[in-house]
Design a protein around this motif. Sequence first.
Motif, short mmCIF file in Angstrom:
data_model
loop_
_atom_site.label_atom_id
_atom_site.label_comp_id
_atom_site.label_asym_id
_atom_site.label_seq_id
_atom_site.Cartn_x
_atom_site.Cartn_y
_atom_site.Cartn_z
N UNK A 289 0.92 -0.68 12.81
CA UNK A 289 0.45 0.27 11.80
C UNK A 289 1.43 0.46 10.65
N UNK A 290 2.73 0.68 10.90
CA UNK A 290 3.66 0.83 9.75
C UNK A 290 3.77 -0.44 8.93
N UNK B 263 -7.27 4.97 5.47
CA UNK B 263 -7.13 4.56 6.87
C UNK B 263 -5.70 4.11 7.17
N UNK B 264 -5.11 3.36 6.25
CA UNK B 264 -3.72 2.93 6.44
C UNK B 264 -2.78 4.12 6.44
N UNK C 18 12.60 1.56 16.60
CA UNK C 18 11.77 2.71 16.24
C UNK C 18 12.28 3.39 14.98
N UNK C 19 13.60 3.44 14.79
CA UNK C 19 14.16 4.05 13.59
C UNK C 19 13.75 3.26 12.35
N UNK C 20 13.80 1.93 12.44
CA UNK C 20 13.37 1.09 11.32
C UNK C 20 11.89 1.30 11.02
N UNK C 21 11.07 1.30 12.09
CA UNK C 21 9.63 1.48 11.90
C UNK C 21 9.31 2.88 11.41
N UNK D 124 5.41 4.22 3.82
CA UNK D 124 3.98 4.00 3.68
C UNK D 124 3.22 5.29 3.45
N UNK D 125 3.60 6.36 4.17
CA UNK D 125 2.91 7.64 4.02
C UNK D 125 3.07 8.17 2.59
#
Length: 359
Positions: free
Chosen positions: A13-14, A39-40, A215-218, A225-226
């Motif tokens: 997703x990210x 949606x993204x 997880x930190x990178x993502x 993205x948000x």
Amino acid sequence: MMRVLTRHWTTAAPLLAAVILAIAWFNHPSGAVMIVLVLALGGAVLAAVHHAEVVAHRVGEPFGSLVLAVAVTVIEVGLILTLMASGGPDASSLARDTVFAAVMITCNGIVGLSLLVGALRRRVAVFNAEGTGAALATVATLATLSLVLPTFTTSKPGPEFSGSQLAFAAVASLLLYGLFVTVQTIRHREDFLPVEIADDDEDHEPPTRRATGWSLVLLVVALVGVVGLAKLVSPAIENGVHAAGLPRSAVGVVIALLVLLPETLAAVRVARRDRVQISLNLALGSAMASIGLTIPAIALATIWISGPLTLGLGATQMVLLALTVVVGALTVVPGRATLLQGGVHLVLFAAFVFLAVSP
């Protein structure tokens, strides 16, 4: 199998949101493309919450909530500076409106939801009054120095700071925020830990360093993205607001709600596990970071960005801010809250939204 699917989904997703953002950034999306962007955006929000929880589980509290609050704010500051550089005179009040919206959303919306969820689960939401009170006092001081005083200073006409006043506010905000982070994470860390630890969290091993790093990178990718997708859908929001005959201030509220959605979901999820203190750390930490990092950033940006910089709040906004501080103090002092306190904060949040739509 469900764990594998979840891991792949929260990874995809990210990255997908970042790719869509890169493709659509230099275009003018509309119609069906706008639906894809929405949606993204939703996928990036949910993925950001997941990865924030992974990082928080590894580093522990209050570092976990600090990571999410600072990450969102840094990216939000970048968005504000970008819009100010390209917006011209129309963007003179953008920083003020965004920061004030962030304060009202976090201190009333997120706090109210967290207290409501915590009280619904165990009748009374319990938290540390010492740490939460210190956070609220810091937010109130930062907001007054940066958003209230410009309305009453006389060195420059209008609700603006002079150059020296802006420099003082920037340095004071940065120092005060740095002092709070030091107290929160080192000197008095115990004041910001949950009063009751949920049983289901104790049965899970913390993630490995490799998983935490990934997880930190993502998390950063998801937050980029948000914020980026929120900016791309903002023209559609502006058109909808204009078509509905609503004031321009409503646009800033909607965009702020989108940007703060990951923190809202994260706060509600931890409140459901009877860890209301973490929810309050997220809410007040985000409000604090929004002021303490934004004001110094725009103070530096005034070196190359010309034009007026309106920081002072109007009378209605100052009344809402003062009421928020008073109600917040009365909520924090006992160290426990019921449905009533959560409802009061949510009514204040609703009043902020309503007056932004109908000033």
